[in-house]
Enzyme design. Structure first.
Site, short mmCIF file in Angstrom:
data_model
loop_
_atom_site.label_atom_id
_atom_site.label_comp_id
_atom_site.label_asym_id
_atom_site.label_seq_id
_atom_site.Cartn_x
_atom_site.Cartn_y
_atom_site.Cartn_z
N THR A 13 0.81 -1.22 0.00
CA THR A 13 0.00 0.00 0.00
C THR A 13 0.84 1.27 0.00
O THR A 13 0.30 2.36 -0.12
CB THR A 13 -0.94 0.03 1.21
N GLY A 14 2.16 1.14 0.14
CA GLY A 14 3.03 2.31 0.13
C GLY A 14 3.29 2.81 -1.28
O GLY A 14 2.92 2.17 -2.27
N ARG A 41 -3.24 -2.32 9.69
CA ARG A 41 -4.07 -1.14 9.41
C ARG A 41 -4.61 -1.15 8.00
O ARG A 41 -5.68 -0.58 7.73
CB ARG A 41 -3.26 0.14 9.65
N SER A 42 -3.88 -1.76 7.07
CA SER A 42 -4.30 -1.77 5.67
C SER A 42 -4.98 -3.07 5.26
O SER A 42 -5.51 -3.16 4.14
CB SER A 42 -3.08 -1.54 4.76
N CYS A 130 18.18 5.04 -3.57
CA CYS A 130 17.74 5.58 -4.85
C CYS A 130 18.79 6.50 -5.49
O CYS A 130 19.04 6.42 -6.70
CB CYS A 130 16.42 6.33 -4.69
N SER A 160 8.92 12.40 -2.61
CA SER A 160 8.43 11.04 -2.84
C SER A 160 9.40 10.01 -2.29
O SER A 160 9.00 8.89 -1.96
CB SER A 160 8.19 10.79 -4.33
N GLY A 161 10.68 10.39 -2.17
CA GLY A 161 11.66 9.48 -1.60
C GLY A 161 11.44 9.24 -0.12
O GLY A 161 11.99 8.28 0.45
N HIS A 242 14.36 12.64 -8.32
CA HIS A 242 15.59 13.18 -7.74
C HIS A 242 16.49 13.74 -8.84
O HIS A 242 16.51 13.23 -9.96
CB HIS A 242 16.37 12.09 -7.00
#
Length: 260
Positions: A13-14, A41-42, A130, A160-161, A242
């Protein structure tokens, strides 16, 4: 070789997990069955893969029965707790966290750079940071051609990282800043909108954790500790992608034309 693979995504879900799911579909990866795993939780949420609705399952040590391949990106602490179980049960794990990157017996792989290292796995392959990945892809041809003595790199890393929630917080902060409202602080300890920040903990060496990752991972991926690496990493108010500025000192002369 399998005609298809029984696949599990840890952290489905991430932001990264969702991207993994999309890439499996986009690249028509031979998925025979698919488990989507996340925290309690998900559990029960629904995601879509190739038109099919798949229910999120809670990640437990029993989640890896009948799984061939695990893609994991739920944070280092989660990986340290659950990934050894997946390996013990016979799955090949590609771990996207920092949990195992610097373990001597675990390959740290960028496919375009050191794919041969992946052949030496014992059920677990680590994925680099990354910023290290994009730098290594650019520098490996130069390293092979003339060697590298020194790297000075500055990174400008999008939110977003940090997480999908961080992206949402930047949207909120940007709106609040433009409207003159108090800035909401949740994922960030500081205002990120219209700001540049050191977003990682500093260590005794004077480098922050992200900078140390780039230094150590570069040495491991290239199997060359002699390269001097100076890294400066900052977070910028950009949603995705990035950017890096890299200055390289090579061991032998390399002209611009030869580099191209």
């Amino acid at each position: 070789m399998h005609e298809s693979y029984r696949v599990a995504i840890v952290g489905a879900t991430g932001a990264v997990g969702n991207t993994m799911l999309g890439l499996l579909e986009e690249r028509t990866f031979p998925v025979g069955s698919l488990k989507l795993l996340a925290s309690h939780r998900s559990a029960g949420e629904i995601l879509t893969f190739k038109g099919a609705h798949i229910e999120i399952e809670e990640l437990t040590h029993d989640s890896f029965e009948d799984v061939d391949l695990v893609f994991s990106s739920a944070g280092a602490s989660v990986s340290r707790e659950f990934i050894p179980t997946a390996v013990e049960k016979g799955a090949l794990v590609i771990d996207n966290t920092s949990a195992f990157r610097m373990h001597d017996d675990i390959p740290l792989v960028v496919p375009e750079v050191n794919m041969d290292a992946a052949q030496k796995h014992n059920g677990l392959i680590a994925n680099p940071n990354c910023s290290t990945i994009q730098m290594m892809v650019a520098l490996k041809p130069i390293y092979d051609a003339v060697g590298i003595k020194r790297i000075v790199v500055s990174t400008y890393q999008s939110v977003s990282g940090k997480s999908g929630q961080a992206v949402n917080e930047l949207v909120l902060q940007t709106t609040e800043a433009l409207e003159g409202k108090p800035i909401t602080l949740d994922r960030f300890p500081h205002q990120m909108a219209f700001n540049v920040a050191f977003d990682w903990t500093f260590t005794d060496s004077g480098d922050n954790e992200e900078e140390l990752k780039m230094i150590k991972e570069t040495h491991k991926i290239l199997s060359d500790d002699s390269i001097g690496v100076s890294a400066t990493t900052v977070r910028v108010p950009v949603f995705f992608a990035h950017s890096e500025y890299i200055k390289v000192e090579t061991k032998k002369k390399l002209t611009q034309a030869e580099a191209l």
